[in-house]
Design an enzyme around this catalytic site. Structure first.
Site, mmCIF file in Angstrom:
data_model
loop_
_atom_site.group_PDB
_atom_site.id
_atom_site.type_symbol
_atom_site.label_atom_id
_atom_site.label_comp_id
_atom_site.label_asym_id
_atom_site.label_seq_id
_atom_site.Cartn_x
_atom_site.Cartn_y
_atom_site.Cartn_z
ATOM 1 N N CYS A 130 -23.623 -0.570 -75.634
ATOM 2 C CA CYS A 130 -22.612 -0.429 -76.689
ATOM 3 C C CYS A 130 -23.053 -1.162 -77.949
ATOM 4 O O CYS A 130 -22.949 -2.390 -78.032
ATOM 5 C CB CYS A 130 -21.276 -0.983 -76.177
ATOM 6 S SG CYS A 130 -19.997 -0.939 -77.438
ATOM 7 N N CYS A 133 -20.297 -3.029 -79.804
ATOM 8 C CA CYS A 133 -19.825 -4.251 -79.130
ATOM 9 C C CYS A 133 -20.834 -5.374 -79.325
ATOM 10 O O CYS A 133 -20.465 -6.514 -79.568
ATOM 11 C CB CYS A 133 -19.664 -4.042 -77.616
ATOM 12 S SG CYS A 133 -18.845 -2.534 -77.158
ATOM 13 N N ASP A 134 -22.117 -5.083 -79.183
ATOM 14 C CA ASP A 134 -23.137 -6.144 -79.080
ATOM 15 C C ASP A 134 -24.089 -6.216 -80.267
ATOM 16 O O ASP A 134 -24.911 -7.129 -80.336
ATOM 17 C CB ASP A 134 -23.981 -5.922 -77.801
ATOM 18 C CG ASP A 134 -23.105 -5.958 -76.552
ATOM 19 O OD1 ASP A 134 -22.111 -6.697 -76.580
ATOM 20 O OD2 ASP A 134 -23.425 -5.258 -75.578
#
Ligand code: NAP
Length: 302
Positions: A130, A133-134
Site C-alpha cells: 500500500c 499507507c507506507d
C-alpha cells in the site's frame, strides 16, 4: 431476522446498503476490517462521475455515512460461511450467526503476493502492498513498484512525489493500466522503467536492502539497491469462505453476470469478487445497486 445481509463494506456493499434501505428493507452490513475496501488506499480518484478529485478515504467515508444515515446497521465481524435454508439464509461470523431473507456477497479481493522467498517476513521491513499507507516512510529514498496495472501506475506516480528514485518493474513491455498515467510517469525524471522483468530475489539484512531482477528475454540478472518494494500485482477474490455453496470460476470469482445473480436463489455477488471485465469504483457501485435491487425483489416475492 434481517431482510438483507450484505457481506463487505466496500463501495459495492455500501452502495447495496443505500439501495436496500431506500427500498425500506432492513439491512445488516458485516465487515471484517474497516469500511471502504481497497478504494481507501487510492490517494486521488479522478474517474468517478462528478467527483473531480477526492481521496479514496473521503469517498468511502461519505458513502459509509450515507448508508448509516439511511438506517443500515453495521457489525464489524468476519463472515466465515453462509447456510442456505431456502427462504432464509444464515450468515456465520467468527462470533455470531445472523439470519436474513437475502444475502449480498461484496467481499472484494485481497493483495496478490509476488511469491518470492522471504516476502512475508519482510512485510513492514521494506515490503509494502500500500503506497499511500507506507509511502511517507520512503521520503527521499529509493523504492520500486512491481506491476503493470492501474494500482502499480498510480502507486509509482504517488511515490515519485516522495521518493528519490522509483523503479517501475513490469513483467511485460506494455502496461495494463491507463495510458494517461503511463504518460504522466514518463514525464517524471525520477521514474525508471524496467520492462520484461521479474523480481526474483529479495536481499535483506534486518530490512530489505536490494532486489534481484531477472530479464525474461535475456535471463540477465540485475541487482538494484533500494529501501522499499511496493508490490502491486493484482488481487485475489475473497470468496473462499463461500466456495462450498456458491459457484466460483477457475480464478475464484463468483460466477455471476451483470445481474449479480449467483447459483443460489436469494444470494447475490457485487463488486470485484464476481466475474466481470471492468473492475472499477464505478462498476463496483453499479453492482451494489443491481444486487440490492435483485435482493429486494427476492425479499418481496418470498
Ligand atoms: P491488475 O489490473 O490485475 O494488474 C495486475 C498487474 O500485475 C498486471 O500488470 C500483471 O501483469 C501483474 N502481475 C500479476 N501477477 C504478477 C506476478 N506474479 N509477478 C509480476 N507481475 C504480476 O491489478 P490492479 O492494478 O491492482 O488493479 C485491479 C483493478 O482495479 C483493475 O481493474 C484496475 O483498473 C482497477 N483500479 C482502478 C483504479 C482507478 O479507477 N483509479 C485504481 C487502481 C486500480 P500482466 O499485465 O502481465 O498480467
Amino acid at each position: 431476522m434481517y431482510d438483507i445481509i450484505i457481506i463487505g463494506a466496500g463501495p459495492a456493499g455500501l452502495t447495496a446498503a443505500i439501495y436496500a434501505r431506500r427500498a425500506s428493507k432492513t439491512v445488516l452490513v458485516l465487515e471484517a476490517l474497516s469500511y471502504g475496501g481497497q478504494i481507501i488506499n487510492t490517494p486521488d480518484i479522478e474517474n468517478y462521475p462528478a467527483a473531480m478529485h477526492i481521496s479514496g478515504y473521503d469517498f468511502a467515508t461519505k458513502v459509509y455515512e450515507q448508508a448509516q444515515e439511511l438506517g443500515a446497521e453495521f457489525v464489524f465481524e468476519k463472515a466465515v460461511g453462509i447456510k442456505d435454508n431456502g427462504d432464509t439464509k444464515e450468515v456465520i461470523t467468527d462470533d455470531n450467526t445472523y439470519t436474513a431473507k437475502a444475502v449480498i456477497i461484496a467481499t472484494g479481493s485481497e493483495n496478490r503476493k509476488l511469491g518470492v522467498e522471504n516476502e512475508d517476513k519482510l512485510v513492514g521491513r521494506g515490503i509494502s502492498y500500500c503506497a499511500t499507507c507506507d509511502g511517507a516512510f520512503y521520503r527521499g529514498k529509493k523504492v520500486a513498484v512491481v506491476g503493470g496495472g492501474n494500482t502499480a501506475l498510480e502507486d509509482a506516480l504517488y511515490l515519485a512525489d516522495l521518493a528519490e528514485t522509483v523503479y517501475l518493474i513490469h513483467r511485460r513491455d506494455a502496461f495494463r493500466g491507463d495510458e494517461a498515467t503511463v504518460n504522466a510517469l514518463k514525464e517524471r525524471d525520477n521514474v525508471k522503467f524496467i520492462y520484461n522483468s521479474n523480481v526474483t530475489k529479495l536481499i535483506a539484512e534486518k530490512r530489505l536492502t536490494a532486489i534481484e531482477v531477472t530479464d525474461k528475454n535475456t535471463q540477465e540478472v540485475t541487482t538494484i539497491e533500494l529501501n522499499g518494494l511496493f508490490v502491486a500485482v493484482g488481487r485475489i477474490p475473497e470468496n473462499q469462505n463461500f466456495a462450498q455453496l456458491i459457484k466460483l470460476d477457475d480464478s475464484g470469482y463468483v460466477s455471476a453476470g451483470e445481474d449479480c445473480i449467483t447459483n443460489v436463489p436469494g444470494i447475490y455477488a457485487a463488486g470485484d469478487n464476481r466475474t466481470k471485465s471492468v473492475r472499477q469504483l464505478v462498476t463496483a457501485a453499479a453492482d451494489g445497486a443491481v444486487a440490492a435491487t435483485e435482493a429486494v425483489r427476492f425479499v418481496q416475492e418470498h
